[in-house]
Structures are given as C-alpha cells and as structure tokens.
Design a protein around this motif. Structure first.
Motif, mmCIF file in Angstrom:
data_model
loop_
_atom_site.group_PDB
_atom_site.id
_atom_site.type_symbol
_atom_site.label_atom_id
_atom_site.label_comp_id
_atom_site.label_asym_id
_atom_site.label_seq_id
_atom_site.Cartn_x
_atom_site.Cartn_y
_atom_site.Cartn_z
ATOM 1 N N SER A 93 -2.636 10.651 -2.575
ATOM 2 C CA SER A 93 -3.497 9.526 -2.944
ATOM 3 C C SER A 93 -2.822 8.222 -2.528
ATOM 4 N N TYR A 153 -2.505 4.052 -3.056
ATOM 5 C CA TYR A 153 -2.710 2.979 -4.028
ATOM 6 C C TYR A 153 -2.265 1.638 -3.435
ATOM 7 N N THR A 154 -2.903 0.587 -3.895
ATOM 8 C CA THR A 154 -2.432 -0.768 -3.610
ATOM 9 C C THR A 154 -1.735 -1.256 -4.875
ATOM 10 N N VAL A 155 -0.446 -1.526 -4.750
ATOM 11 C CA VAL A 155 0.376 -1.841 -5.918
ATOM 12 C C VAL A 155 0.913 -3.265 -5.803
ATOM 13 N N ILE A 189 4.766 6.013 -9.448
ATOM 14 C CA ILE A 189 4.737 4.899 -8.496
ATOM 15 C C ILE A 189 6.053 4.129 -8.519
ATOM 16 N N THR A 194 0.864 -1.183 0.000
ATOM 17 C CA THR A 194 0.000 0.000 0.000
ATOM 18 C C THR A 194 0.895 1.226 0.000
ATOM 19 N N ILE A 238 -2.168 -1.708 -10.366
ATOM 20 C CA ILE A 238 -2.313 -0.531 -9.505
ATOM 21 C C ILE A 238 -3.802 -0.356 -9.239
ATOM 22 N N ASP A 239 -4.179 -0.383 -7.970
ATOM 23 C CA ASP A 239 -5.584 -0.205 -7.590
ATOM 24 C C ASP A 239 -5.704 0.934 -6.587
ATOM 25 N N GLY A 240 -6.877 1.526 -6.544
ATOM 26 C CA GLY A 240 -7.138 2.546 -5.530
ATOM 27 C C GLY A 240 -7.015 3.945 -6.075
ATOM 28 N N GLY A 241 -6.181 4.741 -5.434
ATOM 29 C CA GLY A 241 -6.081 6.153 -5.759
ATOM 30 C C GLY A 241 -6.953 6.985 -4.836
#
Length: 203
Positions: free
Chosen positions: A66, A68-70, A26, A10, A54-57
């Motif tokens: 922001s 993200y879950t990477v 990222i 995260t 890459i999810d979230g933001g």
C-alpha cells in the motif's frame, strides 16, 4: 544545532508490515529511509520526531504494497555558522584536526584556523599522526585528544555526490563542517585566539 524539519513523503509500505499498527509500521519505514542520512540544506537526520498526517493507503495493480502520503517531522542536526560546540579529537595530521561528536565525524579544523602560533610534532603513539601544539608565552599547550575541544563553526557545506570514487579514497562525506578556533577569524583577517576555545583544560 538541532532543528525540526517538516517533510512530506510518498511511502510504499511492504505487505509484511500490514499486521502492525499503521503509525508504528510507517515510523519504522521512515526511520529506515531517513535515519543517519544527510538531506541537502537540512542536515543529518537524527530521529523521526512525530507523524503529522497519513493519507492514502492505495494498492496499485500488480503491487501488494500500500502507498501512503505521509507528513512528518524529523530531528535534524545542522549547526549554524558562529555556533560554539564541544567535540572529541578523532585524528590529527599535518593538514589539521578532525573532530567527532560521536554521531558525526566530519568536522575539520584546517591549519590556517588553528591557534596561532602553533606547530606540529610527530605523535609517538600513533604512526602517521601528529600532535598540534599551541605556543603561548613560552609555554606549550598540546592538543592531544585527552580533553574535549571547544570550537566555533566556520561553514557548513553539502558536497555533490561523486559519480565515481577511487578505491583508495576516503569515504564520501555528504555534510562537512569547517570550524574555526578563533572568533576573530570570522571578523578580522587574523588568526588570533579567543578566550575559551581549544581544549577545555586550557581554560
């Protein structure tokens, strides 16, 4: 020696990076977090190989960054026991040798894993250091740092991080490689040398 490790993390992306392409921003943050760091049981991080997802933001209240879950892969340096590697001599003292791969310096050859029979003599060029010499058939073969040294990995350990360290102590090494200069040491309780190990000029 080198592996790809899949990791999920995260990541908080600072606002000043939001004008960059997302992948580039990222990747830069991942490199600042992981490069040249040791992850227990995975090894030393050499580079970010790729980013898988890459999810979230999400922007949380009161935070301009922001999150993200990477999911990404890292290139890790983690030699396996029994592997044969070539390195350069970094220092030599009465306790044995310390070798370097250039990007990793915590490789040790203790006295009991040195070629047998051997002895050490004071190094006239480097105060406080010695030159280890292998005595073989009435000839002397010095380990003087001129040649690369071929060694076999004996063990890889990840010491616990100390809470406190004395000021005069050596820098903490989060990954230590113990090596052997002899194949037989992994199988027999002897210290006989094996052909091909030691300074490359010996062979």
């Amino acid at each position: 020696m080198f592996y790809l490790s899949l990791i999920e993390h995260t990541l908080r992306l600072p606002p000043h990076l939001l004008d960059l392409p997302l992948n580039e921003a990222i990747k830069g943050e991942l490199e600042s977090l992981f490069l040249d760091k040791v992850i227990a049981n995975l090894g030393l991080c050499i580079s970010v190989y790729d980013i898988r997802s890459i999810d979230g933001g999400f922007v949380f209240p009161g935070d301009g960054a922001s999150t993200y879950t990477v999911e990404f892969r890292l290139v890790m340096f983690r030699p396996f026991v029994g592997e044969i590697i070539t390195a350069k001599l970094k220092e030599s003292d009465a306790n044995g040798l310390r070798l370097s791969l250039g990007f990793f310096d915590d490789i040790y050859i203790p006295v009991h894993l040195m070629p047998n029979p051997c002895h050490c003599e004071p190094n006239p060029e480097k105060k406080g250091q010695v030159i280890w010499i292998w005595d073989y058939q009435e000839q002397k073969f010095p380990i003087d740092g001129i040649d690369e040294i071929r060694f076999q990995v004996q063990s890889v350990s990840y010491p616990p991080i100390p809470v406190e360290q004395p000021k005069e102590s050596k820098p903490f090494a989060p990954m230590v490689i113990m090596v052997s200069s002899s194949f037989e040491l992994l199988i027999f309780k002897g210290s006989l040398d094996y052909d091909g190990l030691g300074p490359v000029s010996w062979w």
